[in-house]
Design a protein around this motif. Sequence first.
Motif, PDB file in Angstrom:
ATOM      1  N   LEU A  77     -40.759 -31.403  69.600  1.00 23.87           N
ATOM      2  CA  LEU A  77     -39.420 -31.152  69.069  1.00 23.87           C
ATOM      3  C   LEU A  77     -38.845 -29.892  69.706  1.00 23.87           C
ATOM      4  CD1 LEU A  77     -39.963 -31.998  65.296  1.00 23.87           C
ATOM      5  CD2 LEU A  77     -39.370 -33.509  67.188  1.00 23.87           C
ATOM      6  N   TYR A  78     -37.534 -29.768  69.620  1.00 23.59           N
ATOM      7  CA  TYR A  78     -36.811 -28.629  70.182  1.00 23.59           C
ATOM      8  C   TYR A  78     -37.133 -28.484  71.672  1.00 23.59           C
ATOM      9  CZ  TYR A  78     -36.359 -27.622  65.242  1.00 23.59           C
ATOM     10  OH  TYR A  78     -36.110 -27.720  63.899  1.00 23.59           O
ATOM     11  N   TYR A 114     -32.896 -33.680  70.144  1.00 23.79           N
ATOM     12  CA  TYR A 114     -33.329 -32.283  70.312  1.00 23.79           C
ATOM     13  C   TYR A 114     -34.300 -31.889  69.209  1.00 23.79           C
ATOM     14  CZ  TYR A 114     -33.096 -27.221  71.053  1.00 23.79           C
ATOM     15  OH  TYR A 114     -33.418 -25.899  71.293  1.00 23.79           O
ATOM     16  N   VAL A 115     -34.049 -32.381  68.020  1.00 24.44           N
ATOM     17  CA  VAL A 115     -34.921 -32.029  66.886  1.00 24.44           C
ATOM     18  C   VAL A 115     -35.690 -33.239  66.368  1.00 24.44           C
ATOM     19  CG1 VAL A 115     -33.481 -30.105  66.161  1.00 24.44           C
ATOM     20  CG2 VAL A 115     -33.043 -32.385  65.235  1.00 24.44           C
ATOM     21  N   ASP A 116     -35.710 -34.329  67.143  1.00 24.64           N
ATOM     22  CA  ASP A 116     -36.485 -35.504  66.743  1.00 24.64           C
ATOM     23  C   ASP A 116     -36.966 -36.218  68.002  1.00 24.64           C
ATOM     24  OD1 ASP A 116     -34.437 -37.243  67.743  1.00 24.64           O
ATOM     25  OD2 ASP A 116     -33.350 -37.049  65.855  1.00 24.64           O
ATOM     26  N   ASP A 150     -27.318 -22.148  69.729  1.00 20.20           N
ATOM     27  CA  ASP A 150     -28.698 -22.218  70.206  1.00 20.20           C
ATOM     28  C   ASP A 150     -28.688 -22.640  71.672  1.00 20.20           C
ATOM     29  OD1 ASP A 150     -31.781 -22.639  69.395  1.00 20.20           O
ATOM     30  OD2 ASP A 150     -31.145 -24.277  70.708  1.00 20.20           O
ATOM     31  N   PHE A 153     -30.265 -26.117  72.439  1.00 20.21           N
ATOM     32  CA  PHE A 153     -29.442 -27.229  71.977  1.00 20.21           C
ATOM     33  C   PHE A 153     -28.181 -27.359  72.825  1.00 20.21           C
ATOM     34  CE2 PHE A 153     -26.029 -28.938  69.241  1.00 20.21           C
ATOM     35  CZ  PHE A 153     -26.532 -30.226  69.097  1.00 20.21           C
TER      36      PHE A 153
END
Length: 852
Positions: A77-78, A114-116, A150, A153
Amino acid sequence: MRIVLDLQGCQSVSRLRGIGRYSMALAKAIVRNARGHEAWIVLNDLFPDTVESIRHAFSDLMPVERIAVFSLPPLNLYRGVDDWRTRAAEMIREHAIAELEPDLVHVSSLFEGYVDNSVTSIKALYPEVLTAVTLYDLIPYLNPDKYLVDGGFKQHYMGKIAGLKRADVLLGISAYCGEEAASELRIPREKITNISSAVSDAFRPIEFSESERAAVLRKFNIRRPFVMTTGIVEPRKNLDGLIVAYSRLPAELRKRYQLFMVCQATESNSAKLYELAKSNGLSRDDLVLAGYVSDKDLIALYNLCHLFVFPSLHEGFGLPALEAMACGAAVIGSGTTSIPEVIQRKDALFDPLNLPEMTTMMKRALDERAFWDLLRSNAIERASEFSWDATGKRALEAFEKAHAAHGSAVAEKRADEAQSHYGQLLDALGNINLPVTEADFLSSAHAIAANQRVGRVPQLFVDVSVLCEHDAKSGIQRVTRSILLHLLKSPPAGWQVRPVRLDRSAKEYRYANAFWRTLHTGDAPVDEADEWLDTQQGDIFLGLDLVADWVPLVEQWFVRQRRRGVKIHFVVYDLLPVMHPDWFPEVIALCFPPWLKTLSHVSDGLIGISRAVADDLRVWLDTNPADRQRELKLGYFHLGADIDSSQPSKGIPADAPETLRKLRSKPTVLMVGTVEPRKGHVQAIAAFEKLWSDGLDVNLVIVGKAGWGLDEFAKKLEQHPEMNRHLFWLQGASDEFLAQIYQASTVLLTASNGEGFGLPLIEAAQKGLPIITRELPVFREVAGEYAYYFDGASAEALADAVQAWLAANAAGQVPSSAGMPWLTWAESADRIKAVLLGENWSHVVPGRDFHM
């Protein structure tokens, strides 16, 4: 056209929000209105828990075989765009979709990942593939100071913007959304189509009883008529502005109503919202916050709210407002971005930054009954103008237009490049100039292999886990061996049949190549070793052997395979250990319930060896409903009865001539089967002891080994005074010797209290031997009118039946078994193929209701 719909937007956390609902509804509308086009859906295997629910959601709209799951290497993730595995995953996904040979690919939600574990890209590997994208909004792009703070992101998002510009078709969810794309991103307007939006038919006015209404309000801690809004806690949703505007309503109005927000607020966000309310003079009871709300509850809340306020500063469409209107709610909202397209009435729109104006409009809607009535009548009328079918048709028209302009060129390239795609992928992966590890290479290789489709022959895996270790030459092993041999000799057209076995140490399945070679039939396996199974969507697993003790322990293997699109089917020989556990050893009685439970959970279909077994399965499933979303199919076939084709056992004992002479010397009743509690031997011996004591000169011959649970009875048999005079127990008779025993006997007796099929009935009929059998559904199914039936569990009942049959036989009045129909093993194998591939099922057990 072959249209491939990437529905990762229904797999990620977006499935709980508007994007997920929109993606699902649009995909359904496209499939419903495909007009001869072939629609496929692709899903990401890194979201394993979502696959079944999506397949279930489309079960009535398209074949399950057209919902494919692609494999990707596990991701972090990220992750940034400078991550080798992420770049590789984008190419692997495009390659997996290219294996489906699409004319057009539609991406339901581009900006995730981005987060998954979402992975999306536009023409990262194959620029010739027509690609369409749904655009919901450009809010982060237009507000970078709020949404792109961020750095990682921002890189991710701007990479998606670049991909968006490469798309061939852009589906805007509103006219405003499409205009933003044209003006802000310079995307040519001819690529953009406004497909609008709609809501599910479930969003409609509903009449609630007083008790139902009270239950909903109590569930969400609502104590008064309420003003409602929905939206996650972020600045553009303007929840702060709504709280402040609401606090400025006259006190008497605030006492009559509560402000209710469905906002999925975190604990810290909830605290901030309550503090804001308090600082503006609202009590804790004036504001109610709710987290995730199911669609069912959301529909109820829309119906029950007095007023719905949508104060958002920026929306791609404004779906919550339309959902509320479809439920008949009075709705007011922002007069900005796309929201006026939804609400349409100018007198129901306010400037979301002008809080006094918002307060004034809320006051009017709460205070003026005539205005409130107008809003409610407008709601239903306006909502009826939006239709998912119309939205889907607009999307299809945009696809057709793009394909007409570019499709022929793509088709010409496809024929030339289909075989080179794999090489292209490897070259592209080799050219990623980023740090990479062996683990990256290995995980990517596994994913690529799992996605391979071009040139692949579907496989029918036949489980021989017990047979390949120990062939008992009888019972279930005889069935497994016979069916397998005929499937290998005559595989379904276009299929490869592969024997497989369970590796118990690894709890995974391997090809049973070494065992296959011992059969000397079918095409010899290419691989020397028993390699791990290479499965792909469309393959079939047939649990032909009985591995009841181990299947529950490897349930997750079956779950993973079914998720990949492998169809899982099991043969069920009977349910007797569950229905009558006292008939079986404890180890069998204990392992059958979890085995059946696992089968009901992981299978696509269960196949009984008779209609009676299928009926028993149906009853069992009614009383033990499976926790599953998709339907479970039930079918049956009959076993073969040509012993010569199932490698019959050989051998004649030295005393056979004398034994056969004694059997021919007087009327002989034959019983065939293992001596165990359910087979009826105890009742039979008691009955014949009565007949012998009455002076009847008749033989009873038992062919079968001593089984479980009758040790004392077995000793009684061995020491019986009539042994080898009127009673004969032949424990080790081969198939060859049994055939001679049939010929020497007068009648077959099947006194079993329960069976899955009843093969001795057919074996007797093949030799013209009459039959006395217990009145059981399965025996009626097998023997029909060709047998004499008895009922009752007492010695007297059976003795009377035997005596009556002997008398009727002497008078030439007993049913002849000569015309009884039966199958060869080849025909039995064909029946299984008809069930598996011809969808020749007898019953369908529906899955549990699931709203997606």
